[in-house]
Write an enzyme that holds these catalytic residues in place. Sequence first.
Site, PDB file in Angstrom:
ATOM      1  N   ALA A 242      16.444  21.617   6.735  1.00  0.00           N
ATOM      2  CA  ALA A 242      16.909  22.994   6.924  1.00  0.00           C
ATOM      3  C   ALA A 242      15.814  23.942   7.398  1.00  0.00           C
ATOM      4  O   ALA A 242      16.082  25.101   7.688  1.00  0.00           O
ATOM      5  CB  ALA A 242      17.520  23.522   5.623  1.00  0.00           C
TER       6      ALA A 242
ATOM      7  N   ARG B 173       6.370  27.759  13.161  1.00  0.00           N
ATOM      8  CA  ARG B 173       5.080  27.495  13.795  1.00  0.00           C
ATOM      9  C   ARG B 173       5.201  26.579  15.012  1.00  0.00           C
ATOM     10  O   ARG B 173       4.255  26.434  15.782  1.00  0.00           O
ATOM     11  CB  ARG B 173       4.121  26.892  12.772  1.00  0.00           C
TER      12      ARG B 173
ATOM     13  N   ASP C 269      11.041  16.277   8.453  1.00  0.00           N
ATOM     14  CA  ASP C 269       9.891  16.472   9.341  1.00  0.00           C
ATOM     15  C   ASP C 269       8.708  15.605   8.931  1.00  0.00           C
ATOM     16  O   ASP C 269       7.564  15.899   9.251  1.00  0.00           O
ATOM     17  CB  ASP C 269       9.483  17.947   9.378  1.00  0.00           C
TER      18      ASP C 269
ATOM     19  N   ALA D 237      13.682  -9.559  64.555  1.00  0.00           N
ATOM     20  CA  ALA D 237      12.929  -8.388  64.125  1.00  0.00           C
ATOM     21  C   ALA D 237      13.386  -7.145  64.876  1.00  0.00           C
ATOM     22  O   ALA D 237      13.630  -7.196  66.084  1.00  0.00           O
ATOM     23  CB  ALA D 237      11.435  -8.618  64.337  1.00  0.00           C
TER      24      ALA D 237
END
Length: 474
Positions: free
Chosen positions: A23, A28, A115, A434
Amino acid sequence: MPSDATTPTAASSSSTTAVILAAGKGTRMRSQRPKVLHEVGGRPMLYWVLEAARKAGCDRLVVVIGHGGEEVQRAFADASDVLWVEQKEQRGTGHAVLQAREVVPPGPVLVLSGDVPLVSSSTLRQLLDAAAAGWGSLAIAELEQPGRLGRVLRRPDGGLERIVEAADASEQELAVTTINAGLYALPAPQVFEDLAALTPDNAQGEIYLPDAATAAVADGREVRLVTLEDPSEAWGVNDRRDLAVAHRRALDRAVEHAQNSGVTVLDPSSTVIQGEVEIGQDSVLHGDVTLLGNCRIGQRCVLHRGAWLRDVELGDEVEVRPYSVLDGAQVGSGSGVGPFARLRPGAELGRGVHIGNFVEVKKSRLADGVKAGHLTYLGDAEVGPEANIGAGTVTCNYDGRNKHRTVIGEGVFVGSGSMLVAPLNLGDGSYTGAGSTVTKDVPAGGLAVARGRQRNIDDWIERRRNQEKSQGEE
């Protein structure tokens, strides 16, 4: 706002729940995204915590969300085993855990932070085992610079005395290097009763989860301490610098796992392994190699410097030469790719295929022994065994509206500079001259030559110089 969680039916006492606190706003981080959605090792931080809980045997996952909760739920919309509950007011970790009270059945409860992405399932199992012998357990770690982490104060016998938050600690307590790792195994419903009895008597005016453990010890109940062998499991991410450190540690773990499995990693600090990656024994990774997503690398493969692979399957003894990009491709055993090659999604290479420098393959199947050595694009193509694709060949697969396929048979020789305009079929053993632009099917064993007849103009340079000179005199 996030949808309300549904109260589950009664569960048996053997049920193990993980309550994950997600939550926090993460101010920061200087981000509009919820903190737990920032990625470590290629996945949101919350993903790793959920995975660790699942692998530890939790059969019920409860995530407490607040700021940005709807975005978090959307990011994990496929996680059908997760119950979401909301913490409307940010009043501390203890208050966050209390929000899950109605959806947690009796039994052990792991309380984790969304976290703290480096936590391992083995540590969580240790916490559950330790909790079974006491009221509960919590993880601790020894850090030389504990910073603002809560300190764990122990009795002379080594048991828990109390936990003090850094903001409330004295100078003597701040000198303690044993920190609370923020990982708990606690009993339900007792932990909710203990939390409900707490008062926010601290500098922040919040209800702290560690205070429940301190209260249990004061009441004569035993809280076991589990010391982390790897202190990085306690690392919480609070800003972008923390995120970078945790990300690098996650990559280091993946590299270490590869090395322990018999893989040579020549420059670990520049190697990126993230996702569900499997690498066979005796394979070698040079510097700056990146492996992402669901990669399956066979045995004795060599990935040279700068190789970038995502969702790729390599057979055994495949060589990926420098600075090649392989994305959503399959490569058979004994094949070689690069340098500077690109295999796009849908590229399927058989055994012993050679893809050389600056060759691009997209949504094409190349059978065993095909060679495309230089400067070629093969898109929406089917190439038969032992075909040789000359330098500068292009399958012209798009007509401005639709994509069309080119079928190149077994043993076909495509001359350098050929433009193969799809839809097109080159029969087995056929040749193209070619520089030809081939627009019609070529029969087996035939030769297609589609170019203008050469005309030489004698003395052309001299004539041009004289013309330029006369124009200049005018």
